[in-house]
Write a protein that holds these residues in place. Structure first.
Motif, short mmCIF file in Angstrom:
data_model
loop_
_atom_site.label_atom_id
_atom_site.label_comp_id
_atom_site.label_asym_id
_atom_site.label_seq_id
_atom_site.Cartn_x
_atom_site.Cartn_y
_atom_site.Cartn_z
N ILE A 172 -8.26 -0.16 -12.66
CA ILE A 172 -7.31 0.85 -12.19
C ILE A 172 -6.01 0.76 -12.99
N ARG B 29 -10.64 1.13 0.19
CA ARG B 29 -9.44 1.25 -0.61
C ARG B 29 -8.23 0.96 0.28
N MET C 174 -5.98 -3.83 -4.00
CA MET C 174 -6.21 -2.39 -3.97
C MET C 174 -7.51 -2.01 -3.25
N ASN D 38 0.79 -1.23 0.00
CA ASN D 38 0.00 0.00 0.00
C ASN D 38 0.82 1.28 0.00
N THR D 39 2.16 1.17 -0.08
CA THR D 39 3.00 2.37 -0.20
C THR D 39 4.10 2.13 -1.23
N ARG E 198 -2.47 3.56 -1.38
CA ARG E 198 -2.35 4.99 -1.60
C ARG E 198 -2.16 5.27 -3.08
N GLU E 199 -2.56 6.46 -3.49
CA GLU E 199 -2.50 6.82 -4.90
C GLU E 199 -1.08 6.73 -5.45
N ASP E 200 -0.11 7.19 -4.66
CA ASP E 200 1.27 7.21 -5.15
C ASP E 200 1.85 5.81 -5.30
N GLU F 255 -9.45 -4.01 -9.80
CA GLU F 255 -8.02 -3.71 -9.84
C GLU F 255 -7.52 -3.55 -11.27
N VAL G 20 0.39 3.22 -6.78
CA VAL G 20 0.03 2.56 -8.03
C VAL G 20 1.17 2.68 -9.05
N ASP G 21 1.75 3.87 -9.17
CA ASP G 21 2.88 4.05 -10.08
C ASP G 21 4.06 3.18 -9.65
N SER H 223 -6.94 1.64 -16.82
CA SER H 223 -7.74 2.86 -16.98
C SER H 223 -8.86 2.68 -17.99
#
Length: 274
Positions: free
Chosen positions: A147, A117, A110, A84-85, A120-122, A144, A124-125, A150
């Motif tokens: 996400i 949820r 996710m 998650n990070t 965290r958003e950061d 998932e 995913v990258d 897209s």
């Protein structure tokens, strides 16, 4: 001749309710006759009704867990769950690069069954940069996969299209799970580089107890690979195991929300390999 147990490492979050995450993974590994080890990425305060809080394990402590396991055990397969990070993803990727396990399945958790949820958003990258293309198999569900690509996924055709996109983006193999699409038959898509895709069908089993299904499936795949099965056979066998675990647990009440599967409906003795 040295004898040992086929050994699986699960790198995932802890579910205090016992139905998913590390707890479900270790139950699955044991039920299928292998030895389970673990590295915890996050602690969750949750039960069958939902996730109340998430506490990420400090990256340095996660690194020490991974080193402790890899340096002492022969790891036959790795299952990765909750990441998650971005820092967590980087630590795991570093360990995979250092120790080169022969098989890695990544279940990109996710969103929880209850809709919470978990990433965290950061992060995913970071999953794309560090883990999704490094794993031998990824096992996203519909939510998932949407996400990751897209795009909206509404039927088998769009599932196959999404799996193709994931392969084009560098994933080695994809098992896109279709359990979130309504219907009497559940269809999953197994897509492999250069060999096309395979549609796996199973009857829908009506049950309120499906918490941890994705964790169980991915850890079962890792276990069957550790036991010596090919990737495709491991996926098929894991499907059968999950169906049995759902079917044998559907009439049992555990908690006040979606309950766990019956992981021990037909446990196997611990296997020994040379």
């Amino acid at each position: 001749m040295i004898k040992r147990y086929p050994t699986v490492l699960t790198i995932a979050g802890s579910d205090s309710g016992g139905g998913a995450g590390i707890q479900a993974d270790l139950k699955t590994v044991a039920a299928l006759g292998a030895y389970g080890t673990s590295a915890i990425t996050a602690l969750t305060a949750q039960n069958t009704t939902g996730v109340r809080a998430i506490h990420a394990v400090p990256p340095e402590f996660l690194r020490q867990q991974l080193e402790a396991v890899f340096e002492d055990f022969t790891i036959d397969a790795v299952k990765i769950g909750m990441v998650n990070t971005a820092e967590t993803a980087q630590v795991i990727a570093g360990a995979l690069a250092d120790y080169q396990p022969r098989f890695v399945v990544f279940d990109p958790v996710m969103v929880s069954t209850s809709g919470s949820r978990l990433i965290r958003e950061d992060a995913v990258d970071a999953l794309w940069q560090e883990l999704l293309t490094r794993a031998d198999l990824i096992t996203p569900n519909i939510d998932e996969a949407e996400i990751l690509v897209s795009e909206k996924i509404t039927d088998l055709k769009s599932m196959q299209h999404a799996a193709g996109i994931l392969l084009e983006k560098g994933c080695k193999a994809v098992l896109l799970k279709g359990g979130h699409l309504a219907g009497p038959v559940i269809r999953d898509v197994l897509a492999l580089q250069n060999t096309g895709s395979l549609v796996l069908e199973s009857d829908y089993i009506r049950s309120p107890n499906v918490h941890g299904t994705g964790c169980t499936l991915s850890s079962a795949i890792a276990t069957y690979v550790a036991l010596g099965h090919s990737l495709t056979d491991a996926v098929v066998l894991a499907h059968q195991y999950v169906a049995g675990a759902i079917g044998h647990g559907r009439d049992v009440i555990t908690g006040h929300g979606p309950g766990p599967l019956n992981h021990s409906f037909s446990p196997l003795p611990m296997q020994v390999i040379s």
